[in-house]
Design an enzyme around this catalytic site. Structure first.
Site, PDB file in Angstrom:
ATOM      1  N   ILE A 408       5.827   6.360   3.807  1.00  0.00           N
ATOM      2  CA  ILE A 408       5.103   7.380   3.276  1.00  0.00           C
ATOM      3  C   ILE A 408       3.560   6.694   2.900  1.00  0.00           C
ATOM      4  O   ILE A 408       3.634   5.668   1.990  1.00  0.00           O
ATOM      5  CB  ILE A 408       5.533   7.742   1.890  1.00  0.00           C
ATOM      6  CG1 ILE A 408       7.286   8.531   2.399  1.00  0.00           C
ATOM      7  CG2 ILE A 408       4.864   8.951   1.460  1.00  0.00           C
ATOM      8  CD1 ILE A 408       7.147   9.592   3.544  1.00  0.00           C
ATOM      9  N   THR A 455       8.357   3.962   0.736  1.00  0.00           N
ATOM     10  CA  THR A 455       6.720   3.795   0.484  1.00  0.00           C
ATOM     11  C   THR A 455       5.949   2.903   1.239  1.00  0.00           C
ATOM     12  O   THR A 455       6.646   1.717   2.093  1.00  0.00           O
ATOM     13  CB  THR A 455       6.565   3.292  -0.936  1.00  0.00           C
ATOM     14  OG1 THR A 455       6.655   2.046  -1.050  1.00  0.00           O
ATOM     15  CG2 THR A 455       7.596   4.101  -1.978  1.00  0.00           C
ATOM     16  N   ASP A 456       4.731   2.997   1.408  1.00  0.00           N
ATOM     17  CA  ASP A 456       3.903   2.148   2.046  1.00  0.00           C
ATOM     18  C   ASP A 456       3.563   1.071   0.878  1.00  0.00           C
ATOM     19  O   ASP A 456       4.395   1.185  -0.211  1.00  0.00           O
ATOM     20  CB  ASP A 456       2.487   2.763   2.251  1.00  0.00           C
ATOM     21  CG  ASP A 456       1.787   1.822   3.547  1.00  0.00           C
ATOM     22  OD1 ASP A 456       2.054   0.629   3.455  1.00  0.00           O
ATOM     23  OD2 ASP A 456       0.718   2.300   3.891  1.00  0.00           O
ATOM     24  N   ALA A 457       2.972  -0.110   1.177  1.00  0.00           N
ATOM     25  CA  ALA A 457       3.001  -1.416   0.294  1.00  0.00           C
ATOM     26  C   ALA A 457       2.339  -0.858  -1.205  1.00  0.00           C
ATOM     27  O   ALA A 457       1.593  -0.096  -1.412  1.00  0.00           O
ATOM     28  CB  ALA A 457       1.893  -2.452   0.732  1.00  0.00           C
TER      29      ALA A 457
END
Length: 751
Positions: A408, A455-457
């Site tokens: 995401i 999640t993305d980073a």
């Protein structure tokens, strides 16, 4: 439930307070079109109601362990069935009143969009609750306190006692481990459940995290695994042998096998220092042969599996609509959903030949905003309908194709959020990583995604600007993400997640659903039945990394995808016989986060040009000449020496090779010249035939529209540079294709 004026909002709110659960007025979920029709006195049609009823059901299904009270008319049996389809355990409380009582109440109301004149129509529509419906009927003629008391008694009588633990009843979006993309057999499901049952609370919280390993030492890994019990890892790339040994040690020290992620967006490159660069996503979309994307996936799978990786953060399924967006300009397959779907499926099929699962990215879709989530929240501003035709089409196709997980992005989608939450204020628009309406209602509900969401980073400012970290860490899981990518401070983030569970931000059911997806993904890889000693291949397996076979594939793809964007002056071919003396300019954006020498590629260009028979004269900026020991250098002096009348007598042609990188360093990547009026800017196009070659970004014509010959070589690899020089000489044909983004929306770039 009940007709207008029966007191759904008043009674519903009081009942909710007594039960200690949230209250929501279902009217707030109506789309604006429905509200306008009702305010005008126009009855809604069933076509108007079905999407609204689905939203009502989704809200009830996602209410959490304690449930909620929601006010909704639900007059027909079919409407109640539509709600029950989403939330099977719904109990309907019918606030019943005579026409006289109801008319008196509706005529005394103000500020409501339901005119009293529609009461007769509603009463005619009302279908009594059936004996097979879980329901309570209360007469509203009594005082409010008595109505609430009777309602609570009725609800208590209807609620079925259960022997199951709190929060364990299935909801609409709870994972089905035996369905796609997990497809687990009974033994694998049993492993998931027994592993979950045997975990401590700290182990459960730890499984939600994917660590970024910044240190290869055993002591570092011991600390991460013993203190934080992480479910997955990504690592800092290094030599393949060191990476493999690092992964081997990590798997040997954990009780539950790890998901080990890599970023193989370009083949084996990016997963280790000696991995094979095959192509960028854009490159794989820049030739009619769709098999290029499959080859990229195949090499990525073989090389990362040899390292011991089992999870690919790829393919990228963003659509590059905005040429100013340089975050995905080379990382998207193209600027249409059709090319993205076709090539993403090929990549997925190729990498799936190895023991690897994929995480496609970045939902709900990058490529509309020009900004970069590494430094700021960006937005996909498409309407609900436009998004469904484009990004939604891509995600539906890839979900149907079997992709196992979705990353995401820290990307907001205002129109999508308001479709599911009508009236949402601008200030409440959050990135998708924090948006339950995008993760649950859209991704899980409408798109039907049953896999894992991460999640993305979490270090990206696109996320961290939204709220305090102590709040956002658990909020991502509560919203619908299953794994959290990267600690900022491990002890702090772990504590924030644990506190979020203990305070109820993360419910027991949400936590266990996430854990089942995490363990299910591991089981789908067969990690649960693989001996620890076999989770990572032997050292001999590393022979495939950077192999001659893989480099030959890369060379073939480079030859196929090098693209002639324009040659309006007919400068080509240029050969050592016709134009022996070449002035060579190198353009870079400076060092990026990798700290690699940004102009190292220019030595390769010079070597390949000289090998082809050209006499090469490399231009040096004032800064470069000063670094070499010259004194008194400045850009005016360099320009006065470079731009002289005898330029065409000294050089027969000028080649400009640009390798401008640096996403996450600037909001939009453009050429940065060494100075104002710099001597390397192509003023010399009027003096000698000039060829501009981009080894990375496709959008440079906006800054060099004066060049008449432009080539996109896609990569700074030796294979790409060698093939480009061969094509400049006319020794092979240009085969690559391009889309209109290369012209940057300006007429002069086409000249």
């Amino acid at each position: 439930m009940g007709v207008s004026g029966c007191g759904k909002t008043t009674i519903g709110d009081l009942v909710a307070r007594e039960l200690g659960v949230p209250f929501l007025d279902g009217d707030s979920l109506h789309p604006v079109e429905n509200v306008a029709k009702m305010a005008a006195g126009t009855p809604l049609t069933d076509e108007d109601r079905w999407p609204w009823l689905a939203t009502v059901g989704a809200e009830l299904a996602n209410a959490g362990d304690g449930g909620m009270v929601l006010a909704c008319s639900a007059l027909r049996r079919s409407y109640r069935d539509a709600i029950r389809k989403q939330a099977p355990d719904t109990i309907f409380l019918h606030l019943h009143g005579s026409e006289e009582v109801l008319r008196a109440r509706t005529e005394g109301r103000s500020g409501h969009f339901m005119p009293p004149a529609l009461l007769v129509s509603q009463l005619a529509t009302l279908e009594p609750l059936g004996a097979d419906e879980a329901a309570v009927v209360v007469d509203i003629a009594a005082p409010v306190g008595e109505v609430v008391s009777e309602a609570l008694k009725g609800i208590a009588a209807v609620v079925r006692p259960t022997a199951a633990a709190a929060g364990s009843s299935p909801r609409q979006f709870d994972v089905d481990l035996q369905a796609a993309p997990f497809n687990l057999d009974d033994d694998a499901v049993a492993w998931v459940e027994s592993t979950l049952a045997g975990m401590s609370l700290e182990e459960k919280i730890g499984q939600l995290f994917i660590n970024h390993n910044n240190d290869y030492s055993p002591e570092y890994l011991d600390g991460v695994l013993e203190n934080f019990h992480v479910g997955g890892m990504r690592y800092r790339p290094g030599p393949s042998a060191a990476v493999q040994e690092h992964i081997r040690y990590a798997q040997s020290r954990t009780r539950i096998p790890l998901l080990v992620a890599s970023n193989p967006e370009m083949g084996g490159a990016g997963s280790c220092d000696d991995g094979t660069f095959v192509s960028t996503h854009l490159q794989a979309g820049s030739h009619p042969d769709k098999a290029i994307a499959r080859q990229m996936g195949q090499v990525a799978g073989v090389e990362t599996a040899a390292l011991g990786c089992n999870w690919a953060f790829a393919p990228i399924v963003d659509i590059h609509y905005n040429w100013r967006n340089t975050v995905i300009s080379t990382r998207a397959f193209g600027n249409t959903p059709e090319i993205v779907v076709e090539r993403a499926k090929e990549y997925f099929d190729g990498i799936s030949e190895s023991a690897t699962v994929c995480a496609m990215k970045h939902f709900p879709g990058d490529g509309v905003d020009e900004r970069d989530q590494h430094v700021v929240t960006s937005y996909n501003t498409f309407s609900y309908e436009e998004w469904n035709r484009t990004y939604g089409h891509v995600y539906r196709e890839m979900i149907g194709h079997g992709v196992q997980s979705i990353m995401i992005g820290h990307i907001g989608a205002p129109e999508l959020s308001r479709h599911f939450r009508p009236g949402m204020a601008d200030k409440d628009i959050l990135p998708a990583t924090l948006g339950p309406e995008l993760l649950q209602d859209l991704l899980r509900g409408e798109l039907g995604f049953n896999g894992l969401v991460l999640t993305d980073a979490s270090l990206m400012v696109g996320l961290t600007q939204a709220m305090k970290r102590k709040d956002l860490v658990p909020a991502t899981i509560a919203a619908g993400c299953d794994m959290f990518l990267f600690f900022r401070n491990p002890a702090e983030d772990f504590g924030y997640m644990l506190d979020g569970y203990k305070s109820g931000v993360i419910t027991e059911q949400r936590l266990h659903d996430a854990l089942r997806r995490i363990l299910g993904l591991k089981a789908s890889l067969g990690l649960h039945r693989t001996p620890v000693s076999e989770l990572v291949p032997p050292a001999e397996a590393l022979a495939v990394i950077g192999s001659e076979v893989h480099r030959a594939i890369a060379a073939e793809i480079a030859d196929k995808t090098i693209t002639l964007v324009k040659d309006t002056a007919g400068n080509l071919p240029i050969t050592p016989e016709t134009h022996p003396r070449i002035r060579l300019y190198g353009i870079s954006g400076g060092a990026d986060f990798t700290r690699a020498d940004p102009l190292a590629y220019l030595d390769t260009v010079k070597e390949e040009l000289e090998a082809a028979g050209f006499e090469v004269h490399v231009f040096k900026t004032a800064e470069q000449r000063e670094a070499a020991g010259e004194t008194g250098m400045n850009f005016m002096r360099v320009l006065s020496e470079e731009a002289t009348a005898d330029y065409p007598e000294k050089y027969d042609a000028a080649f400009v090779f640009a390798n401008v990188k640096g996403f996450a360093q600037e909001a939009a990547i453009r050429i940065k010249w060494s100075s104002p009026m710099a001597a390397e800017i192509p003023w010399y196009t009027t003096e000698v035939p000039t060829v501009f070659v981009s080894l990375n970004q496709p959008n440079h014509l906006i800054d060099v529209p004066m060049v008449k010959t432009a080539i996109h070589a896609h990569a700074g690899s030796r294979e790409a540079i060698r093939a480009t020089i061969a094509k400049i000489q006319g020794k092979s044909e240009f085969q690559g294709t391009f889309n209109d983004n290369v012209f940057c929306g300006s007429f002069d770039t086409r000249l």
